[in-house]
Design a protein around this motif. Structure first.
Motif, PDB file in Angstrom:
ATOM      1  N   VAL A 201       9.833  12.085 -11.214  1.00 40.26           N
ATOM      2  CA  VAL A 201      10.774  10.910 -10.779  1.00 40.26           C
ATOM      3  C   VAL A 201      10.233   9.985  -9.895  1.00 40.26           C
ATOM      4  N   GLY A 202       9.515  10.605  -8.908  1.00 47.37           N
ATOM      5  CA  GLY A 202       8.815   9.761  -7.966  1.00 47.37           C
ATOM      6  C   GLY A 202       7.920   8.859  -8.394  1.00 47.37           C
ATOM      7  N   ALA A 203       6.864   9.391  -9.357  1.00 45.27           N
ATOM      8  CA  ALA A 203       5.948   8.399  -9.847  1.00 45.27           C
ATOM      9  C   ALA A 203       6.481   7.187 -10.642  1.00 45.27           C
ATOM     10  N   VAL A 204       7.493   7.707 -11.432  1.00 42.72           N
ATOM     11  CA  VAL A 204       8.257   6.478 -12.287  1.00 42.72           C
ATOM     12  C   VAL A 204       8.799   5.399 -11.118  1.00 42.72           C
ATOM     13  N   LEU A 205       9.631   5.836 -10.283  1.00 44.69           N
ATOM     14  CA  LEU A 205      10.098   4.892  -9.151  1.00 44.69           C
ATOM     15  C   LEU A 205       9.171   3.959  -8.633  1.00 44.69           C
ATOM     16  N   GLN A 206       7.819   4.709  -8.229  1.00 46.72           N
ATOM     17  CA  GLN A 206       7.008   4.096  -7.260  1.00 46.72           C
ATOM     18  C   GLN A 206       6.190   3.014  -8.256  1.00 46.72           C
ATOM     19  N   THR A 207       6.093   3.346  -9.437  1.00 46.07           N
ATOM     20  CA  THR A 207       5.508   2.434 -10.557  1.00 46.07           C
ATOM     21  C   THR A 207       6.396   1.252 -10.820  1.00 46.07           C
ATOM     22  N   LEU A 208       7.792   1.323 -10.790  1.00 51.22           N
ATOM     23  CA  LEU A 208       8.678   0.419 -10.823  1.00 51.22           C
ATOM     24  C   LEU A 208       8.431  -0.614  -9.580  1.00 51.22           C
ATOM     25  N   TYR A 209       8.307  -0.035  -8.308  1.00 50.86           N
ATOM     26  CA  TYR A 209       8.169  -0.885  -7.201  1.00 50.86           C
ATOM     27  C   TYR A 209       6.878  -1.682  -7.292  1.00 50.86           C
TER      28      TYR A 209
ATOM     29  N   LEU B 244       0.742  -1.134  -0.026  1.00 51.98           N
ATOM     30  CA  LEU B 244      -0.033   0.239  -0.167  1.00 51.98           C
ATOM     31  C   LEU B 244       0.956   1.412  -0.003  1.00 51.98           C
ATOM     32  N   PRO B 245       1.892   1.328   0.831  1.00 48.71           N
ATOM     33  CA  PRO B 245       2.657   2.574   0.825  1.00 48.71           C
ATOM     34  C   PRO B 245       3.450   3.050  -0.728  1.00 48.71           C
ATOM     35  N   PHE B 246       3.615   1.745  -1.474  1.00 48.34           N
ATOM     36  CA  PHE B 246       4.059   2.325  -2.842  1.00 48.34           C
ATOM     37  C   PHE B 246       3.007   2.814  -3.635  1.00 48.34           C
ATOM     38  N   LEU B 247       1.700   2.266  -3.594  1.00 45.88           N
ATOM     39  CA  LEU B 247       0.387   2.699  -4.333  1.00 45.88           C
ATOM     40  C   LEU B 247       0.076   4.160  -3.818  1.00 45.88           C
ATOM     41  N   THR B 248      -0.027   4.244  -2.612  1.00 46.18           N
ATOM     42  CA  THR B 248      -0.365   5.761  -2.084  1.00 46.18           C
ATOM     43  C   THR B 248       0.551   6.718  -2.474  1.00 46.18           C
ATOM     44  N   THR B 249       1.800   6.332  -2.424  1.00 47.93           N
ATOM     45  CA  THR B 249       2.821   7.113  -2.653  1.00 47.93           C
ATOM     46  C   THR B 249       2.695   7.397  -4.218  1.00 47.93           C
ATOM     47  N   ASP B 250       2.527   6.763  -5.030  1.00 48.87           N
ATOM     48  CA  ASP B 250       2.446   6.703  -6.569  1.00 48.87           C
ATOM     49  C   ASP B 250       1.155   7.847  -6.731  1.00 48.87           C
ATOM     50  N   VAL B 251       0.179   7.591  -6.366  1.00 46.08           N
ATOM     51  CA  VAL B 251      -1.167   8.540  -6.411  1.00 46.08           C
ATOM     52  C   VAL B 251      -0.803   9.679  -5.887  1.00 46.08           C
TER      53      VAL B 251
END
Length: 221
Positions: free
Chosen positions: A75-83, A45-52
């Motif tokens: 950059v943050g959205a790209v990293l979180q999407t990768l995670y 969930l932290p990955f998903l909420t941070t991406d949003v």
């Protein structure tokens, strides 16, 4: 360059550096997933909420024309999407992961539809989007407080990441000052809880250091 311009450039650079440092702490989870080929105790969930959250602030940055917000959140959205993709690849519960992702993306798309189709006035759209991003960010910063009772009960900070705590403190502080400098409460206010929660976590690290964790576990056994 004037002193004010130098200070603004330095502050903008600090925001980019510290925030990307905070986002990059997830790389350790990514390496763990690749090494073990599993997600173990890693939370999705932290990955998903941070991406949003990144996508929301990216929209706010584009609407406002703020290059610092655009760079950091792209950059943050790209990293979180990768995670997220790595988690999905290694998770045995792909259906649940996809369901959570679809639900939050659905909320994000509804939000985009509302702001861009039903709020034609640019200033009103900027204010409402800023408020939405602020509330979402505050909820993200306050959500880990639910673990405090467990940490105090077990007298262990094993659940906490010291590097993430420091990175969050530096990032939240720099963004609070940046927002204050721009007179933008939508940037300043949501980062204040980040400072507060980071200081609380640092206090817990001081009270229950790793050495204390090892002694406590030995006594329990």
């Amino acid at each position: 360059m004037e002193a004010g311009g130098v200070a603004d450039s330095f502050l903008s650079g600090a925001c980019v550096l510290f925030t990307l440092g905070m986002f990059s702490t997830g790389l350790s989870d990514l390496r763990h997933m690749q090494r073990t080929r599993s997600v173990d105790s890693i939370q999705f969930l932290p990955f998903l909420t941070t991406d949003v959250n990144n996508l929301g602030w990216l929209s706010y940055g584009v609407l406002k024309g703020d290059g610092t917000l655009i760079i950091v959140n792209t950059v943050g959205a790209v990293l979180q999407t990768l995670y997220i993709l790595a988690y999905l690849h290694y998770s045995p519960q792909k259906h649940a992961v996809l369901l959570q992702t679809a639900a939050l993306l659905g909320v994000l798309l509804l939000g985009y539809g509302y702001f861009w189709l039903l709020v034609p006035d640019l200033e009103a759209r900027l204010q409402q989007l800023g408020l939405f991003c602020s509330v979402f960010t505050i909820s993200m910063y306050l959500s880990p407080l639910a673990d405090l009772a467990k940490i105090i009960q077990t007298k262990s900070t094993q659940r906490l990441s010291f590097s993430l705590t420091i990175a969050t403190l530096l990032s939240s502080t720099s963004w609070s000052i940046y927002g204050f400098r721009l007179r933008d409460p939508y940037i300043t206010v949501p980062n204040l809880p980040g400072i507060l929660t980071s200081l609380i976590r640092l206090g817990l690290f001081c009270k229950y250091p790793p050495e204390h964790d090892r002694k406590y576990r030995l006594l329990q056994t």
